[in-house]
Design a protein around this motif. Structure first.
Motif, mmCIF file in Angstrom:
data_model
loop_
_atom_site.group_PDB
_atom_site.id
_atom_site.type_symbol
_atom_site.label_atom_id
_atom_site.label_comp_id
_atom_site.label_asym_id
_atom_site.label_seq_id
_atom_site.Cartn_x
_atom_site.Cartn_y
_atom_site.Cartn_z
ATOM 1 N N GLN A 160 47.971 35.622 -39.584
ATOM 2 C CA GLN A 160 47.195 34.451 -39.669
ATOM 3 C C GLN A 160 46.962 34.167 -40.950
ATOM 4 O O GLN A 160 47.007 32.692 -41.406
ATOM 5 C CB GLN A 160 45.690 34.773 -38.810
ATOM 6 N N LYS A 180 48.688 30.553 -40.866
ATOM 7 C CA LYS A 180 47.520 29.772 -40.448
ATOM 8 C C LYS A 180 47.915 29.339 -39.046
ATOM 9 O O LYS A 180 48.129 28.100 -38.784
ATOM 10 C CB LYS A 180 47.474 28.528 -41.196
ATOM 11 N N LEU A 181 47.933 30.359 -38.082
ATOM 12 C CA LEU A 181 48.275 30.025 -36.735
ATOM 13 C C LEU A 181 47.369 29.063 -35.963
ATOM 14 O O LEU A 181 46.010 29.160 -36.343
ATOM 15 C CB LEU A 181 48.409 31.357 -36.014
ATOM 16 N N GLU A 188 45.091 27.670 -32.759
ATOM 17 C CA GLU A 188 44.251 28.512 -31.846
ATOM 18 C C GLU A 188 45.176 28.756 -30.445
ATOM 19 O O GLU A 188 45.050 29.897 -29.892
ATOM 20 C CB GLU A 188 43.303 27.510 -31.199
ATOM 21 N N LEU A 238 47.292 31.740 -31.426
ATOM 22 C CA LEU A 238 46.436 33.128 -31.409
ATOM 23 C C LEU A 238 46.260 33.630 -30.047
ATOM 24 O O LEU A 238 46.089 34.619 -29.844
ATOM 25 C CB LEU A 238 45.300 32.614 -32.346
#
Length: 540
Positions: free
Chosen positions: A433, A437-438, A440, A443
């Motif tokens: 992450q 910057k995954l 939502e 994730l």
């Protein structure tokens, strides 16, 4: 196979379900309900609160074989609140694989009748039966008819379970792992037995703290470790390379116009490569060896394929050279080892470095604050010595831990395996992450039970070795009566809490304290082992 009823067995958390509930199920998801979390959903589902230092160890273990991670000893249930029974229950204990115990519990009629009486009294207190004032005695047959006979029976079975389970667990108190207790008997089967016999019989399965066996006994006291050190770890060589790098950064690149490539130049080249087939079949391209616009610093010639630099020395801007090379057996990419290849190199640009003379006048540019070249070299050497020692210590700890897990035999409980695996997976997700910057949605997908289970299966060997390392470390700490000072613990806990507060993250102080304590225990064990082990260093 019977579907287990999941019970979270902690005196402070165990709750009795509604009398109308068909079963006890206070934990049906892998998420630990008593954990504190500091991450936004959905990573909450996987990653429990970790102190920053603890998390750094997790990351290192997962990404670069760190010293140690997580807890050296699993949490156990120490005490259980017991409700006095009118008669004894009979419990048969059976040992099963993976440090699991099966408890077969037989509850006599007198206990079942007492529980039934309690249930009737509770219904009488809270039920509003038409024609009777709340709280007043209601004939049992009328009350049962109002509530429903099956609901009363279910509530009676649940009452029996709640009251007898703590007694049944007496033999494993202090050994049972937290959150590992399961009733293996189907609720419907228990209800059927109760209705037909006015007694109850059920099976409980629970993971217990595993026993560690050293091969041979006290093997860690005669530990012999061979530590392989990279040649790049030599501080003198590293400091010289760093000095050269800094000196080169002060120079300007200028275009070569009147000669070919020499060592020391920088060339912009296009590289293509194909296989040389010994049987005369068609050549195949080698994508891993190809590059466009590659900036080749000839002083880094040791980092390329042997013979590559010698083959292009003398090439001029705009020229192309073709030559055969063989990938050595030590090449990092295994599928290229021993491959015969035909390389074609086109020189696009050619530069030489216009470097300043090495004297004291450039010292401050190499390292601000230095007034002489000698001072620069000493400062760089000191830094590299510190890095070398840190790398040496890390390599030593890794080698020790690698030996430790091979010296112990342990039957690892499934619950402990899953807990450790999820910690590692959570650390990996946090790193992912932070790097990517995954979203939502991404994730949520990566945090799903399916994704976690796939990770546990793929990393089974790695997770198992880590658990064995942790258990071995914890056992040595106890056997050798090692200690750390209260001041150390307080300081590290405060540092961790300050980092949480600085980043405005929630934390559980007791949990942070426990994790810091585990880290300090591991550090003391590794320190003891480094002092007492027979350690040999070799350079590769």
């Amino acid at each position: 196979m019977a579907t287990p009823i999941a019970i979270q067995f902690k005196p402070s958390i165990l709750s009795f379900p509604s009398p109308h509930s068909p079963s006890i199920n206070t934990k049906t998801h892998f998420l630990q309900p008593n954990d504190k979390f500091l991450l936004s959903s959905p990573l909450k589902q996987i990653v429990p609160t970790l102190s920053s230092r603890q998390f750094s160890f997790l990351q290192q273990q997962q990404l670069s074989s760190a010293r140690f991670v997580a807890s050296a000893a699993p949490g156990v249930v120490d005490t259980v609140d017991k409700d006095k029974l009118p008669a004894d229950i009979h419990v048969t204990e059976t040992q099963e694989p993976n440090s699991r115990v099966r408890l077969t519990v037989e509850v006599p009629t007198v206990v079942c009748e007492d529980c039934y009486g309690r249930v009737i009294r509770e219904f009488m207190k809270h039920s509003k039966v038409p024609g009777f004032r709340p709280g007043k005695n209601v004939p049992e047959d009328i009350l049962v008819g109002y509530v429903g006979k099956q609901n009363v029976q279910k509530a009676a079975v649940e009452s029996i379970l709640k009251r007898t389970l703590p007694h049944a667990m007496s033999s494993v108190t202090g050994k049972a792992l937290e959150d590992s207790i399961r009733i293996a008997t189907k609720f419907a089967d228990m209800e059927k037995t109760y209705v037909s016999t006015n007694s109850l019989r059920y099976d409980v399965i629970v993971d217990v703290a595993p026993e560690i066996k050293w091969k041979p006994e006290n093997a860690y006291k005669n530990l012999k470790v061979v530590v392989e050190l990279d040649s790049d770890m030599d501080a003198q060589v590293a400091s010289e390379k760093e000095f050269t790098r800094r000196h080169k950064s002060l120079g300007a690149l200028k275009i070569v116009t009147d000669r070919g490539l020499q060592v020391g130049d920088v060339a912009v080249i296009d590289i293509s490569a194909t296989t040389i087939e010994q049987d005369g079949s068609d050549a195949k391209s080698i994508p891993a060896a190809e590059s466009k616009g590659f900036n080749f610093d000839t002083e880094d010639g040791d980092n390329v394929l042997p013979g590559f630099l010698d083959s292009i020395v003398g090439i001029k801007r705009g020229e192309t050279k073709s030559f055969p090379l063989v990938f050595p057996d030590s090449w990092k990419q295994e599928d290229l080892r021993g491959v015969h290849a035909q390389f074609t190199v086109e020189c696009k640009e050619l530069f030489y470095r216009d470097l300043p003379e090495v004297n004291d006048s450039i010292a401050d540019k190499l390292i601000p604050g230095c007034s002489s070249i000698e001072e620069v070299k000493q400062a760089l050497l000191q830094r590299c010595l510190e890095v070398e020692q840190a790398a040496k210590d890390q390599a030593t700890d890794n080698a020790i831990l690698d030996q430790l897990y091979k010296m112990v035999e342990v039957d690892i409980p499934q619950s402990l395996f899953e807990e450790q695996g999820r910690q590692l997976y959570g650390a990996q997700l946090l790193q992912l992450q932070a790097n990517m910057k995954l979203s939502e949605q991404q994730l949520a997908s990566l945090s799903s039970p399916r994704a976690v289970n796939e990770f546990l299966e793929a990393q089974k060997e790695n997770i198992t070795s880590i658990i064995k390392q942790n258990l071995a470390v914890g056992d040595i700490f106890t056997r050798e009566n090692l200690q750390f000072s209260t001041e150390e613990l307080v300081k590290e806990v405060q540092n961790s809490i300050e980092e949480f507060q600085k980043s405005q993250q929630e934390y559980d102080e007791d949990r942070v304290k426990q994790q810091v304590q585990e880290v300090l225990e591991g550090a003391k064990v590794l320190e003891w082992l480094r002092e007492n082990a027979d350690i040999q260093y070799i350079t590769r």
